[in-house]
Design an enzyme around this catalytic site. Structure first.
Site, short mmCIF file in Angstrom:
data_model
loop_
_atom_site.label_atom_id
_atom_site.label_comp_id
_atom_site.label_asym_id
_atom_site.label_seq_id
_atom_site.Cartn_x
_atom_site.Cartn_y
_atom_site.Cartn_z
N LYS A 1 58.10 13.46 18.67
CA LYS A 1 59.50 13.90 18.22
C LYS A 1 60.45 13.28 19.13
CE LYS A 1 58.29 18.07 18.18
NZ LYS A 1 58.11 19.61 17.83
N ASP B 1 53.84 16.23 12.38
CA ASP B 1 54.07 17.25 13.41
C ASP B 1 54.47 18.63 12.70
OD1 ASP B 1 54.24 18.31 16.07
OD2 ASP B 1 56.48 18.56 15.52
N ARG C 1 49.01 25.12 13.28
CA ARG C 1 48.51 25.67 14.68
C ARG C 1 49.37 27.17 14.94
NH1 ARG C 1 51.19 21.50 18.07
NH2 ARG C 1 50.50 22.55 19.89
N HIS D 1 63.52 16.97 27.78
CA HIS D 1 63.08 18.03 26.80
C HIS D 1 62.18 18.83 27.73
CE1 HIS D 1 61.14 19.46 23.09
NE2 HIS D 1 59.91 19.81 23.80
N SER E 1 52.57 16.38 19.88
CA SER E 1 53.83 17.10 19.26
C SER E 1 54.92 16.85 19.87
CB SER E 1 53.43 18.52 19.22
OG SER E 1 54.59 19.34 18.60
N1 URA Z 1 56.84 22.31 21.49
C1 URA Z 1 56.29 21.43 20.55
O1 URA Z 1 57.30 20.80 20.15
N2 URA Z 1 54.91 21.37 20.33
C2 URA Z 1 54.07 21.77 20.89
O2 URA Z 1 53.00 21.87 20.46
C3 URA Z 1 54.56 23.14 21.66
C4 URA Z 1 55.82 23.15 21.92
#
Ligand code: URA
Ligand code: CA
Length: 448
Positions: free
Chosen positions: A187, A161, A168, A82, A183
């Protein structure tokens, strides 16, 4: 429990209990706590922070707030990678086929472009026919048969999230390390990967502009992985300029194909090797990073990586012939160069501005509802440290119409700084972050 008390507690700088964090995540996911109270707590967290235990608890609560993908049916360790997001940063399309060609199983959950950054899903969708909406069963079947799949976040993955992220985005609370770390990692955990390699960007095109913050984010995510019993390793890599030369959806697919067919190299390949070799180590296909890189380079030279990308595109409904003939990708009708306004060394780039420049051309979304133009973008003609004469091209714009040129040319001329002094070269990898230590590139650690 009264939610106002939870807000007041965090406002006073006190750590929240696991139960309080549960109410927060559940309240966000189900809508049982109103947005204004969730937003107030988010802002309090931004000011007061969260300790390691709170951050891990929030991550686990978000992970359990919806569906969790079960990859246990697949042999061996499924690895994922990621990136926190960059410009011209299409490492996924380079390294996923290469590491899968080396025998790794890659279960890759990708995102769309966000702000000035590009997203793998938008890039894949620029390939005629290619789909990223695959059912969980097909996702697993595809990994079993060809070794890799890249898909989008399913509807009910980490709903907490989703809700928090949307708030946010519009309450000035994106840039907060425990919120970003939880966050991202929630995932990754919910998507079932057995081991995760993170690419935390730093520099003018990154979410975190300073090395100090980027390392803190990397360390926070690695610590969550450690507590959750999931191996996570992070590299902090430079986003001081677009990573590859191509910025834009179909253009970035073309660059990935050019690399896999041996026609291009550069920093995009180098960072892909750094990340991919660590995926091979995590997946058990290599005993060392060096061996992992050698295997990836062998897969590149033999053409096995390009064939793997063809298989993946075909499996996801796309036209695999793009891998042999990139002119089958969407092409912009108007090509216009950006002339250097003066002579000098390329001494700096506002990489975020370069990302926004392509977004305005149509390569990204300003509003959630905007439709992406897959063909548009730009190809950088210079890198940091290059010398240019006035009038020489800084970049080639790929536009839908000539009317877009004027704004894009001035944006690009402002984004590329020229100077009389040749700048010192920057490292590609600034720091290596594992559960037990952080190692910095020479000359970059905190002062001793
Ligand atoms: N990518 C995400 O999935 N979450 C964040 O808070 C920032 C970047
Ligand atoms: Ca669950």
């Amino acid at each position: 429990m009264n939610f106002v008390d939870i807000i007041l507690k965090k406002k006073a700088g006190l750590p929240l209990t696991d139960e309080e964090i549960h109410l927060f995540a559940e309240g966000a996911a189900t809508g049982s706590v109103p947005d204004y109270q969730i937003s107030a707590l988010l802002m309090a967290i931004c000011f007061q922070g969260m300790d390691a235990r709170e951050t891990t608890t929030l991550t686990m609560e978000m992970m359990h707030s919806g569906d969790e993908v079960d990859l246990s049916d697949i042999d061996g360790v499924c690895v994922d990678k990621h990136s926190t997001g960059g410009v011209g940063d299409t490492t996924t399309l380079v390294l996923v086929p290469l590491v899968a060609a080396c025998g790794a199983h890659v279960a890759k959950l990708s995102g769309r472009g966000l702000g000035h950054t590009g997203g793998t899903l938008d890039k894949l969708e620029s390939i005629p026919g290619c789909s990223i909406n695959i059912s969980e069963a097909d996702f697993i079947r595809q990994i079993k048969t060809i070794g890799c799949a890249v898909i989008g976040q399913t509807q009910n993955l980490c709903p907490a999230d989703k809700a928090l992220y949307a708030l946010r985005d519009v309450t000035g609370t994106v840039g907060c390390i425990p919120l970003i770390a939880s966050s991202i990692v929630s995932k990754k955990l919910a998507s079932g990967a057995g081991a995760i390699v993170l690419d935390v960007k730093t520099g003018s095109g990154a979410l975190m502009h300073t090395l100090e913050d980027s390392v803190k984010l990397a360390e926070a995510m690695v610590a969550i992985g450690q507590q959750a019993g999931k191996p996570i390793y992070a590299l902090v890599t430079g986003m001081d300029q677009p990573l590859g030369t191509h910025v834009g959806n179909a253009l970035e697919v073309k660059e990935a194909i050019d690399i896999l067919s041996g026609q291009a190299k550069g920093d995009l390949l180098s960072v892909s090797l750094e990340l991919g070799s660590r995926m091979l180590v995590a997946g058990g296909q290599a005993d060392s990073v060096e061996e992992g890189k050698e295997k990836m380079l062998a897969a590149l030279e033999s053409g096995a990586g390009l064939r793997k990308l063809e298989e993946m595109i075909a499996a996801q409904g796309g036209n695999p012939a793009v891998c042999r003939d990139t002119s089958l990708l969407p092409q912009a009708p108007v090509l216009i160069p950006v002339p250097a306004p003066a002579s000098g060394y390329v001494s700096g780039m506002d990489t975020t501005a370069i990302g926004y420049c392509t977004q305005h051309m149509g390569a990204g979304r300003a509003l959630k509802t905007d439709v992406i133009d897959p063909a548009v973008g730009l190809v950088m003609q210079v890198r940091l440290g290059d010398y240019v004469e006035a009038g020489q091209p800084l970049a080639m714009l790929h536009l839908r119409s000539e009317q877009q040129a004027k704004e894009a040319i001035s944006a690009m001329q402002a984004a590329v700084r020229l100077s009389d002094v040749k700048p010192a070269p920057l490292p590609l990898v600034y720091a290596y972050v594992s559960a037990d230590k952080t190692v910095y590139a020479d000359g970059y650690g905190p002062a001793k």
